[in-house]
Design a protein around this motif. Structure first.
Motif, short mmCIF file in Angstrom:
data_model
loop_
_atom_site.label_atom_id
_atom_site.label_comp_id
_atom_site.label_asym_id
_atom_site.label_seq_id
_atom_site.Cartn_x
_atom_site.Cartn_y
_atom_site.Cartn_z
N TRP A 26 11.30 4.30 -13.60
CA TRP A 26 11.59 2.94 -14.04
C TRP A 26 10.72 1.91 -13.33
O TRP A 26 10.46 0.81 -13.87
CB TRP A 26 13.06 2.60 -13.80
CG TRP A 26 13.49 2.74 -12.36
CD1 TRP A 26 14.11 3.83 -11.80
CD2 TRP A 26 13.32 1.80 -11.30
NE1 TRP A 26 14.34 3.63 -10.46
CE2 TRP A 26 13.86 2.38 -10.12
CE3 TRP A 26 12.78 0.53 -11.22
CZ2 TRP A 26 13.86 1.73 -8.89
CZ3 TRP A 26 12.78 -0.13 -9.99
CH2 TRP A 26 13.31 0.47 -8.85
N PHE A 27 10.28 2.26 -12.13
CA PHE A 27 9.52 1.32 -11.31
C PHE A 27 8.17 0.98 -11.94
O PHE A 27 7.60 -0.08 -11.69
CB PHE A 27 9.31 1.92 -9.92
CG PHE A 27 8.65 1.00 -8.93
CD1 PHE A 27 9.22 -0.23 -8.60
CD2 PHE A 27 7.46 1.35 -8.32
CE1 PHE A 27 8.61 -1.08 -7.69
CE2 PHE A 27 6.84 0.51 -7.40
CZ PHE A 27 7.43 -0.71 -7.09
N GLN A 28 7.66 1.86 -12.79
CA GLN A 28 6.34 1.64 -13.38
C GLN A 28 6.30 0.40 -14.27
O GLN A 28 5.25 -0.20 -14.45
CB GLN A 28 5.90 2.88 -14.17
CG GLN A 28 4.43 2.82 -14.58
CD GLN A 28 3.82 4.20 -14.70
OE1 GLN A 28 4.16 5.10 -13.93
NE2 GLN A 28 2.91 4.37 -15.65
N LEU A 43 9.72 -10.54 -11.07
CA LEU A 43 9.08 -9.80 -9.98
C LEU A 43 8.01 -8.89 -10.56
O LEU A 43 8.28 -8.08 -11.45
CB LEU A 43 10.11 -8.96 -9.22
CG LEU A 43 9.54 -8.01 -8.16
CD1 LEU A 43 8.87 -8.79 -7.03
CD2 LEU A 43 10.64 -7.09 -7.61
N ASN A 44 6.78 -9.03 -10.06
CA ASN A 44 5.67 -8.15 -10.41
C ASN A 44 5.16 -7.48 -9.14
O ASN A 44 5.15 -8.11 -8.07
CB ASN A 44 4.55 -8.92 -11.09
CG ASN A 44 4.96 -9.45 -12.46
OD1 ASN A 44 5.49 -8.70 -13.27
ND2 ASN A 44 4.73 -10.73 -12.71
N VAL A 45 4.75 -6.25 -9.26
CA VAL A 45 4.28 -5.48 -8.11
C VAL A 45 2.85 -5.01 -8.35
O VAL A 45 2.53 -4.49 -9.43
CB VAL A 45 5.18 -4.25 -7.85
CG1 VAL A 45 4.64 -3.43 -6.68
CG2 VAL A 45 6.62 -4.70 -7.58
N SER A 99 17.74 2.97 -10.07
CA SER A 99 17.57 1.83 -10.98
C SER A 99 17.12 0.62 -10.17
O SER A 99 17.28 0.57 -8.95
CB SER A 99 18.86 1.52 -11.71
OG SER A 99 19.81 0.96 -10.81
N PRO A 100 16.57 -0.41 -10.86
CA PRO A 100 16.15 -1.63 -10.15
C PRO A 100 17.29 -2.30 -9.41
O PRO A 100 17.08 -2.93 -8.37
CB PRO A 100 15.61 -2.51 -11.27
CG PRO A 100 15.27 -1.60 -12.38
CD PRO A 100 16.24 -0.46 -12.29
N SER A 137 0.82 -1.21 0.00
CA SER A 137 0.00 0.00 0.00
C SER A 137 0.86 1.26 0.00
O SER A 137 0.32 2.37 0.01
CB SER A 137 -0.95 0.02 1.20
OG SER A 137 -0.22 0.05 2.42
N SER A 138 2.17 1.10 0.01
CA SER A 138 3.06 2.25 -0.05
C SER A 138 4.40 1.81 -0.63
O SER A 138 4.82 0.67 -0.44
CB SER A 138 3.27 2.86 1.34
OG SER A 138 4.09 4.02 1.27
N ILE A 139 5.04 2.73 -1.33
CA ILE A 139 6.34 2.45 -1.95
C ILE A 139 7.34 3.48 -1.44
O ILE A 139 7.06 4.69 -1.43
CB ILE A 139 6.26 2.55 -3.49
CG1 ILE A 139 5.07 1.74 -4.04
CG2 ILE A 139 7.57 2.08 -4.11
CD1 ILE A 139 5.13 0.26 -3.81
#
Length: 557
Positions: free
Chosen positions: A442-444, A407-409, A378-379, A370-372
């Motif tokens: 990049w996280f998107q 890895l999927n978020v 970078s990854p 619920s929060s990042i």
């Protein structure tokens, strides 16, 4: 001399001397399950039941039948000759395991009264994993493993003596309303919290003499007292532990999707037991004690004593915690180290035996939060080098940075929130900074929509945090973690340093489910809950995942 001590002296004086005990003053209304109580008082109605050819609880007794069955389990072994329950022409000794009575050579589980929390807990076994009800989605009220906070106070679980609530945000007025709804408003309550509601201390000091409280101030300005643990002690000194993702205020229990795990009853150990007795196969007890001791607070001491004296042997999950400070491998204190070590010891994935076989890398990892936090440029800076290093562990490999595992978020998009039951206010539980998101666009590429149509939960935003590893066919789990820890360095631990240490800023708590400890190879999952098949693991969101569209943007506050 105390009557009970005198009787103990008389008993020690000679085994041939018959001990005369007074009848329990509560008679057939006695609800106690404490062995010491049965050593002190006679219970003729229970003794009479033990002498029956077949134990049948009369309908005219004032309490629920399950109470008397549990009392018989305690009383039977205490009687001198260990009386047996005769059933079907054969004699079978009463087994002292909770909620089980052996009759006719087979084990029969005590059936709790339908609609009680005990009945829900038995139905949810062996996973004991629950979700919160969403009043705006009436369908969720019908699901077998959805509950309200007052369900945790249901008398079917035991007669509450006192309770401890460890949390981040506590609305004390709302919380006391929940206790008062069960006529428990005057029971001793201890609260540890990390965020102060306006005039909270003044209200407690003026109106709530039964509430002991402590505000946990974090030394690190970026740290948060984020753990969500409840400990409920009953009149017989047994206890239950709840590990949750929900704060203690109205919206968290009514507007947002939450998860919580409820322990089985942890009965009181004999008086001469040590702190190490009553440990679970997962080490849950020692982990809980270590966590409570880290507070170093006088008001927590009695709770440490309760836990020391409780039998956790039936607990099948691991307790995973984070506490502020620098932590190293094989020591408690960080999600990063503990989760990685558990997976390398206990997670089995299918080996790759040929070009067409699955192999470990075909099992994808899903992180849902619920929060990042701030993850870097970078990854490779933290997401893959530290978090994924931990989540990708399994018995067939060593922990490696920048694993090739998928890895999927899952994190709600703007559309997810705007289509929620409360429009923009639906995103109140999603404190992801827009400024932080702009620094890590990049996280998107890792992000997926929040979608839980299977359980009618898509329009309620997720405050629940889960991590898991899913089979290529999307029907099995290699493991599952429910935790308060969001995707952040503060919660899990910072980048791993040369000495293998990580720095944690926050307090977090979660439970890890590993199939091995449930006598299973993998957890079977389904899109809808099936109360009749207890081997189906409760899973909230929909599979396959739904990727962000090109125009989607994560919800930011």
């Amino acid at each position: 001399m105390d009557a009970f001590l005198k009787r103990k002296c008389d008993a020690n004086a000679g085994s041939s001397k018959k001990i005369k005990r007074e009848n329990c003053p509560h008679g057939s209304k006695c609800y106690r399950r404490n062995p010491h109580h049965f050593k002190e008082f006679e219970h003729p109605h229970l003794t009479e039941l033990l002498q029956m050819d077949k134990v049948e609880i009369p309908d005219d007794l004032p309490l629920e039948k399950s109470v008397y069955l549990e009392q018989l389990e305690v009383l039977g072994p205490l009687l001198r000759d260990k009386p047996v329950v005769k059933a079907g022409g054969s004699s079978t000794q009463i087994d002292a395991k909770p909620a089980l009575v052996k009759a006719g050579g087979s084990s029969t589980r005590i059936e709790a009264k339908p609609g009680t929390m005990l009945a829900k807990l038995q139905n949810a076994a062996p996973y004991n994993l629950f979700f919160t009800t969403i009043p705006k989605s009436p369908e969720t009220l019908k699901h077998a493993n959805t509950i309200t906070f007052t369900d945790l106070l249901c008398p079917s679980l035991g007669v509450l003596k006192c309770s401890l609530q460890i949390n981040f945000m506590i609305d004390i007025m709302w919380l006391m309303e929940q206790y008062q709804a069960r006529d428990l408003g005057k029971k001793p309550l201890t609260i540890l919290y990390g965020d102060e509601f306006p005039k909270m201390k003044e209200y407690i000091d003026k109106f709530l003499p039964n509430v002991t409280h402590h505000y946990v101030k974090m030394k690190d300005p970026f740290g948060c007292h984020h753990s969500k643990i409840g400990i409920y002690v009953y009149e017989d000194n047994s206890l239950r532990v709840v590990v949750s993702t929900a704060n203690l205020y109205y919206e968290d229990w009514n507007h947002y999707n939450q998860g919580l795990w409820l322990s089985p009853s942890c009965r009181q150990l004999p008086e001469d037991s040590s702190e190490k007795d009553g440990e679970s196969p997962t080490g849950f007890k020692s982990c809980l004690l270590n966590y409570l001791k880290h507070y170093n607070l006088p008001i927590v001491k009695s709770w440490i004593d309760y836990v020391k004296k409780a039998d956790f042997s039936e607990v099948k999950v691991f307790l995973v915690t984070s506490v502020p400070g620098k932590h190293y491998p094989r020591a408690p204190g960080s999600h990063v180290h503990h989760v990685g070590e558990l997976l390398t010891r206990h997670c089995s994935l299918p080996a790759k035996t040929g070009p067409d076989s699955e192999g470990p890398l075909s099992w994808g990892i899903i992180a849902q939060a619920s929060s990042i936090g701030s993850l870097g440029k970078s990854p490779a800076e933290w997401l893959r080098s530290t978090l994924l290093r931990s989540l990708a562990g399994h018995k067939q490999t060593q922990l490696v940075s920048n694993s090739s595992a998928t890895l999927n978020v899952i994190f709600p998009s703007v559309d997810n929130v705007m289509n929620g039951y409360f429009g923009p206010e639906s995103g109140g539980c999603l404190p992801y900074s827009k400024q932080t998101n702009e620094k890590q666009r990049w996280f998107q590429t890792y992000l997926h929509q929040w979608k839980a149509d299977g359980l009618c939960r898509s329009r309620a935003m997720p405050h629940i945090k889960t991590y898991c590893r899913v089979s290529p066919c999307l029907t099995k789990l290699a493991w599952f973690l429910l935790t308060s820890a969001n995707i952040s360095k503060s919660a899990w631990g910072s980048n791993i340093q040369k000495d293998q240490g990580v720095y944690v800023r926050s307090c977090e708590a979660g439970v890890m489910f590993l199939p091995k400890f449930f006598d299973e190879e993998y957890f079977e999952i389904a899109k809808t809950l099936n109360g009749e098949n207890k081997k189906v693991f409760p899973f909230m969101y929909d599979l396959p995942l739904t990727e962000y569209k090109s125009g989607d943007y994560p919800w930011c506050n």
